[in-house]
Each structure stands twice: as C-alpha cells, then as structure tokens.
Design an enzyme around this catalytic site. Sequence first.
Site, PDB file in Angstrom:
ATOM      1  N   ASN A  57     -21.628  46.368 -15.125  1.00 24.02           N
ATOM      2  CA  ASN A  57     -22.136  45.287 -14.291  1.00 24.02           C
ATOM      3  C   ASN A  57     -23.463  44.803 -14.863  1.00 24.02           C
ATOM      4  OD1 ASN A  57     -23.366  43.700 -12.305  1.00 24.02           O
ATOM      5  ND2 ASN A  57     -22.702  44.993 -10.612  1.00 24.02           N
ATOM      6  N   CYS A 117     -26.639  38.658  -8.721  1.00 25.49           N
ATOM      7  CA  CYS A 117     -25.375  38.579  -9.467  1.00 25.49           C
ATOM      8  C   CYS A 117     -24.709  37.205  -9.372  1.00 25.49           C
ATOM      9  CB  CYS A 117     -24.416  39.653  -8.975  1.00 25.49           C
ATOM     10  SG  CYS A 117     -25.066  41.335  -9.138  1.00 25.49           S
ATOM     11  N   HIS A 170     -17.573  37.672 -11.507  1.00 20.81           N
ATOM     12  CA  HIS A 170     -18.651  38.621 -11.769  1.00 20.81           C
ATOM     13  C   HIS A 170     -18.024  39.985 -11.973  1.00 20.81           C
ATOM     14  CE1 HIS A 170     -22.055  41.188 -11.428  1.00 20.81           C
ATOM     15  NE2 HIS A 170     -21.810  41.546 -10.175  1.00 20.81           N
TER      16      HIS A 170
END
Length: 329
Positions: free
Chosen positions: A286, A113, A256
């Site tokens: 996500n 990520c 993020h």
Amino acid sequence: MDDIGSKLIGIGSYVPEFVLTNDMLEKMVETSDEWIVKRTGIRERRIAKGMHTWELGLAAARNALENAGIGADALDMIIVTTCSPDTFSPITASVLQEKLGAQCAAMDLNTCCSGFIYASDVADSFIRCGKAKTVMVVSAETLSRVTDFTDRGTCILLGDGAGAAIYTACEEEDTGFLASYLASDGSGAEYLYMEALPVEEDPFAAERPVDPKARFLKMAGAPVVRFTAWAVPKAIDEVLHRAGVDASEIDWVVPHQANLRILDVIAKKYNLPKEKIYVNLDHFGNTSSASIPLALDEMRCKGLLHAGQTIVCTGFGGGLTYGAFVLKL
C-alpha cells in the site's frame, strides 16, 4: 469553454531499490509470509532509505514528462499529493517546480490514499475552466517514515513509491476525463490517522517532550474494511452514472492498492473478471496516494493501455475520503 475537456498524455513512476519481503518482516514482528499473503495479498514492498519524498516524486515527474514528450516549461500547474512530506513548508510541489525548472503554479493536496483521485479532479477542473492548459499530478509517499515496525497490523501493509500523470486540454468528444465523484466521511477519521503536530499541555514549558511514536500511522483494520466495502461501490456507481457508462463497458478498474480482499469485492459487485482489475500490491504493498498512478505506469510499460479503453480509477483512505473517476484513453 463548454467543449474543453482534459486527457491523459503522460504517465511515470519511481520506486526505491530496497525490497522489504514478508520473510524479512517475520524476523521483526510476530507474523508469517502465509498469514500476510492470505489476508492482504502482499508479498513485498519497497522502502526508501536515505531518500526524500520529493526525490521519489521528481523521478516519477521526469518519467511522465518524457512519456508525454513535453518539457517542464509546458506545465501550467503542478499538484503534489502526499501524506508523508519532507516538510510542511516549503510544500513538496514547490520543491518539484524548482527542481524541474518549471515556471508555473504549485500546490500540495493531502487526502491520503484518495489523493490521486482528488488531484486529478482538480487538474481537470482547472483545465475545463480555462485557467490551465497542462497540469501534472505527482503522488509521492515515503510511508516507511510513519510506520511503526513493531506494529504487525500496519507494518505489513505499507510501502514507498511515487507516480505521476500529466493532463492537457482536449476538444475530442468521448475522450479523456469523462466524470468524477469525490466524497468524505469524517465520522470515521479516528479509524485511520497519524499526528503531525501533537497537542501540547504547555507550549511555553522549558522542556516539550513528544512521544516518538506520535507520528506513526494508526489504523483500526476492521472498521476501515467495512468502510471500503460500501464506499468503493458507491463511488463507482455514482461516477459511472455521471459518465453515462455501463459496467459492461469498463476495460480496466485501477483501484487504490490496499488489500486484495477489497479488490475481490469490486470484482463481484460489477461482475468483472479479476483480470480486468489491475493488481500490483503483491510487490509494492500500500503506497497510499501513489498506488494508482504507480499501477497505471506499470500497465503502460506492460503494453496494457490502448486508445479507446475505458478506465475507472477509485481511491479510498484516511479522512475517511473516497472517490472515483472515469477516463477514456
């Protein structure tokens, strides 16, 4: 070379058409729309059906080139970040290089990520040292391929998508990439992981069974949330110090997109109104390394980005890795 820096000149993104809603997940696992929204802020996510990771990345890359007003022949390097590639070899960046018709170096980078943060720092470093003038970072993920849709702890979170950014050399003071900070805490690796090539008892055996769920992402939610609670403020504190920027000067924080609760921690820590922290996880979920450039492009399309703004981007995830950079538009 001391006066050479890098600036952002183009952004692009792409998401698949299929929308997986919370109501649809209710029919797949024991969960509810209310439970998901309350704990994560996510209402829906996009899923790539019959599409390669490189296809998502290619669409985002083309959009970024169009936004920058340049052709692929202007690129000196393509960096792709993904933890869900179609193949280990060839690397996704080489596939995009050929599909775009670019004549340049290409490499993949996987810090999960945090990928876009790490790759943007690498792009800036190549430009500052004079080894490249224009570098494109493409972050593309098809997390649906590594998602166990019987595990309600992870399947409610993940989505597919891609984003791209193009950086080029500049000599303007107080413009572009001002500072970055990269870090890792491998002691927490066990809290967020997925196997690529499972360890085998006997690679010479006639039959080599592999657990079909071995490739699925596994996460221990509570330790990961505790990690981000200290890692994200640490990364932002350090990068603001390196850039000589006060928190009051921040126009946007683009984090993020993992969990709405984590974004609330950022707002409280820096006394920022929630309106300054860009959030789109409610409709994309996500998307790992793709989430930050995906958010930046959505902001561009909404007319939210303007010259002179100071933006802090921060990423955190598997590794456990984390980091941040400060960008002056």
